[in-house]
Design a protein around this motif. Structure first.
Motif, PDB file in Angstrom:
ATOM      1  N   ASP A  73       0.820  -1.228   0.000  1.00 15.58           N
ATOM      2  CA  ASP A  73       0.000   0.000   0.000  1.00 15.58           C
ATOM      3  C   ASP A  73       0.845   1.265   0.000  1.00 15.58           C
ATOM      4  OD1 ASP A  73      -2.305  -1.629   0.295  1.00 15.58           O
ATOM      5  OD2 ASP A  73      -1.897  -1.772   2.434  1.00 15.58           O
ATOM      6  N   ASN A 125      -5.016 -10.296  -4.317  1.00 14.35           N
ATOM      7  CA  ASN A 125      -4.880  -9.704  -2.984  1.00 14.35           C
ATOM      8  C   ASN A 125      -4.414  -8.250  -3.112  1.00 14.35           C
ATOM      9  OD1 ASN A 125      -2.434 -10.649  -3.999  1.00 14.35           O
ATOM     10  ND2 ASN A 125      -1.622 -11.326  -2.033  1.00 14.35           N
ATOM     11  N   THR A 153      -6.014 -11.554   3.078  1.00 14.40           N
ATOM     12  CA  THR A 153      -7.108 -10.938   2.312  1.00 14.40           C
ATOM     13  C   THR A 153      -8.191 -11.974   1.980  1.00 14.40           C
ATOM     14  OG1 THR A 153      -5.977 -11.409   0.239  1.00 14.40           O
ATOM     15  CG2 THR A 153      -5.536  -9.254   1.245  1.00 14.40           C
ATOM     16  N   GLN A 201       2.254  -5.855  -3.318  1.00  9.74           N
ATOM     17  CA  GLN A 201       2.560  -5.913  -1.871  1.00  9.74           C
ATOM     18  C   GLN A 201       3.886  -5.182  -1.595  1.00  9.74           C
ATOM     19  OE1 GLN A 201       1.571  -9.275  -3.282  1.00  9.74           O
ATOM     20  NE2 GLN A 201      -0.463  -8.508  -2.939  1.00  9.74           N
ATOM     21  N   THR A 223       2.821 -12.435   2.867  1.00  7.94           N
ATOM     22  CA  THR A 223       2.079 -13.100   1.806  1.00  7.94           C
ATOM     23  C   THR A 223       2.929 -14.284   1.339  1.00  7.94           C
ATOM     24  OG1 THR A 223       0.783 -12.768  -0.196  1.00  7.94           O
ATOM     25  CG2 THR A 223       2.903 -11.598  -0.087  1.00  7.94           C
ATOM     26  N   VAL A 233      -1.560  -3.494   6.786  1.00 11.48           N
ATOM     27  CA  VAL A 233      -2.875  -4.126   7.040  1.00 11.48           C
ATOM     28  C   VAL A 233      -2.630  -5.562   7.444  1.00 11.48           C
ATOM     29  CG1 VAL A 233      -5.042  -3.370   5.985  1.00 11.48           C
ATOM     30  CG2 VAL A 233      -3.124  -3.930   4.522  1.00 11.48           C
ATOM     31  N   ARG A 288     -10.353  -2.603   4.784  1.00  7.85           N
ATOM     32  CA  ARG A 288      -9.922  -2.569   6.193  1.00  7.85           C
ATOM     33  C   ARG A 288      -9.132  -1.293   6.493  1.00  7.85           C
ATOM     34  NH1 ARG A 288      -6.683  -8.138   6.912  1.00  7.85           N
ATOM     35  NH2 ARG A 288      -6.016  -7.628   4.810  1.00  7.85           N
TER      36      ARG A 288
HETATM   37  P1  IMP Z   1      -2.532 -12.733   1.689  1.00 10.06           P
HETATM   38  O1  IMP Z   1      -1.593 -12.234   0.654  1.00 10.06           O
HETATM   39  O2  IMP Z   1      -3.972 -12.498   1.346  1.00 10.06           O
HETATM   40  O3  IMP Z   1      -2.246 -14.148   2.054  1.00 10.06           O
HETATM   41  O4  IMP Z   1      -2.283 -11.881   3.044  1.00 10.06           O
HETATM   42  C1  IMP Z   1      -1.097 -11.996   3.799  1.00 10.06           C
HETATM   43  C2  IMP Z   1      -0.699 -10.657   4.405  1.00 10.06           C
HETATM   44  O5  IMP Z   1      -0.347  -9.765   3.367  1.00 10.06           O
HETATM   45  C3  IMP Z   1      -1.833  -9.966   5.174  1.00 10.06           C
HETATM   46  O6  IMP Z   1      -1.243  -9.231   6.234  1.00 10.06           O
HETATM   47  C4  IMP Z   1      -2.420  -9.007   4.164  1.00 10.06           C
HETATM   48  O7  IMP Z   1      -3.060  -7.913   4.767  1.00 10.06           O
HETATM   49  C5  IMP Z   1      -1.159  -8.596   3.432  1.00 10.06           C
HETATM   50  N1  IMP Z   1      -1.413  -8.160   2.049  1.00 10.06           N
HETATM   51  C6  IMP Z   1      -1.678  -8.928   0.977  1.00 10.06           C
HETATM   52  N2  IMP Z   1      -1.827  -8.182  -0.121  1.00 10.06           N
HETATM   53  C7  IMP Z   1      -1.639  -6.912   0.254  1.00 10.06           C
HETATM   54  C8  IMP Z   1      -1.638  -5.676  -0.458  1.00 10.06           C
HETATM   55  O8  IMP Z   1      -1.824  -5.597  -1.664  1.00 10.06           O
HETATM   56  N3  IMP Z   1      -1.384  -4.568   0.290  1.00 10.06           N
HETATM   57  C9  IMP Z   1      -1.132  -4.630   1.620  1.00 10.06           C
HETATM   58  N4  IMP Z   1      -1.116  -5.761   2.313  1.00 10.06           N
HETATM   59  C10 IMP Z   1      -1.369  -6.905   1.634  1.00 10.06           C
END
Ligand code: IMP
Length: 422
Positions: free
Chosen positions: A13, A38, A129, A223, A238, A272, A301
């Motif tokens: 972000d 995500n 996410t 990310q 992630t 986040v 969020r």
């Molecule tokens: P996942 O990628 O959905 O498995 O999430 C794993 C972690 O990465 C969590 O803390 C999410 O909030 C964070 N995350 C995943 N994608 C993003 C993004 O695009 N921006 C910020 N945080 C992310």
């Protein structure tokens, strides 16, 4: 611009979507290399807001080839929706968009498993996410995943999917989840495969052909550094290599063809999801949320906010080899009287000038701050570095120096024109 990798230097972000959009002007090809839907990259063109999850934001400019590389995991239903949503807004998606045949596919059982595992973890959850990213990359590593080439072949899809659904229904049941109907998932994914087939190609060969033809390429990171599966605050990360190295493995373009790494970071810090955030601060969170800022573009969020952490960004500069910095959201700090910057961590008697690897150790670190005088003047109308208040310029220079990379861009708002090349 030669071949450039753009990465997030914090926890995601950072405002990458806007910076990619600005840099795309100087590129011919834009490549997404990691992550999945995500991600949420926000770009404003005039008053129109676009939020892109999988498609490179280069799609918003004319005559740019946009590629989803092999390192990405693709939810095809989400991708079809994204294409149709953009088409409704008048964005042309045809020969300017290509998807790797070796990218892995995200299925509903990945999303279900993601959600169930989070529930089972309870208070130790990651805060994902819930887009199925971890389970999809898990299947890839376990060599049981389906790739886009399977999705667009009805026979292979049927054969492989039936086996995967049978196995995953067992796992879902054990985790207290609901089993999925093969018939429904197959029908939905078959249709998505038919829709996406014209966009599918061998992107490794295509990218090398483009390079031979002299194309300039921009590798769009998703990310951020501290969400990287190897270099992030594991396990609160992630499941992909979000750092610069991922651009090579996630696209098939070798390291010696990469010319420059641009790191994007906010003038403060956000995160986040769960996991350590040493400079987290309630007052700055309240200030930014009160301004309507720092709500996630994928999940909505509220992001956790804190002061700028130069220990983290210095680490990011090291791991990614960042040459140039794009510092975003400077205007978020406009009203502050005093601005703090973390320059080291203290944990008991120990002083750290680098990020400890252990998330628990990092959680126990207390930031050591230096203070800067705030400029208390709006910066959103500034269009040149000189037009910024002297205290804002001093702040930008200081955080670049502490990070150890050149100050290249300062961003003072979401608009394309609110971008200052230093
Ligand atoms: P996942 O990628 O959905 O498995 O999430 C794993 C972690 O990465 C969590 O803390 C999410 O909030 C964070 N995350 C995943 N994608 C993003 C993004 O695009 N921006 C910020 N945080 C992310």
């Amino acid at each position: 611009m030669a071949n450039t990798i753009l990465v997030g230097a914090q926890w995601g972000d950072e405002g990458k979507g806007k910076i990619i959009d600005v840099l795309t002007e100087q590129a011919d090809v834009v490549v997404r290399y990691a992550g999945g839907n995500n991600a949420g990259h926000t770009v404003y063109v005039g008053k129109q807001k676009y939020v892109l999850h999988l498609i490179p934001s280069g799609i918003l400019r004319k005559n740019k080839l946009c590629v989803i590389g092999n390192g990405v995991v693709i939810d095809p239903i989400g991708l079809v929706e994204e294409i149709n949503g953009l088409a409704k807004l008048g964005v042309k998606i045809a020969k300017n968009f290509v998807v790797s045949e070796t990218a892995h596919v995200v299925f509903p059982y990945h999303r279900e498993l993601d959600a169930r595992r989070e529930t089972v973890k309870g208070k130790n959850k990651i805060g994902t996410t819930k887009r199925g990213i971890g389970p999809a990359y898990g299947d890839k590593a376990a060599r049981v995943g389906l790739r886009i080439s399977d999705l667009v072949d009805p026979v292979l899809l049927k054969e492989k999917l039936s086996k995967r659904i049978a196995e995953n229904n067992g796992v879902l049941k054990a985790l207290g989840g609901k089993p999925l109907s093969f018939k429904k998932v197959y029908a939905d994914y078959l249709a998505a495969g038919v829709f996406l087939k014209p966009f599918v190609a061998n992107t490794v060969v295509l990218l090398h052909q483009k390079m031979q033809g002299g194309a300039r390429m921009l590798f769009e990171g998703a990310q951020g550094t501290f969400l990287d599966i190897d270099h992030g605050t594991y396990p609160f990360v992630t499941s992909s290599n979000t750092t610069a190295g991922g651009a090579c493995t996630g696209s098939g373009v070798p390291p010696h063809r990469m010319d420059r790494v641009v790191g994007v970071m906010k003038a403060y810090t956000t995160r986040v999801g769960e996991g350590p955030l040493p400079t987290e601060n309630a007052a700055i969170s309240d200030l930014l949320h009160g301004m309507g800022r720092e709500f996630g573009s994928t999940t909505g969020r509220a992001r956790r906010c804190g002061w700028f952490d130069s220990v983290a960004t210095r680490h990011a500069a090291m791991v990614n080899g960042i040459d140039d910095l794009a510092i975003t959201n400077l205007d978020g700090l406009d009203t502050l009287e005093t601005i703090r910057v973390c320059v080291a961590y203290r944990r008991g008697k120990e002083l750290y000038d680098f990020m400890p690897n252990d998330a628990q150790v990092l959680a126990e670190c207390v930031p050591v701050y230096v203070e800067f005088e705030g400029w208390q003047t709006p910066t959103d109308k500034a269009r040149t570095f000189k037009a910024l208040p002297p205290k804002a310029r001093a702040y930008l220079k200081a955080i670049s120096e502490l990070t150890g990379a050149r100050l290249y861009i300062a961003s003072v708002g979401p608009g394309r024109d609110q971008t200052i090349f230093v």
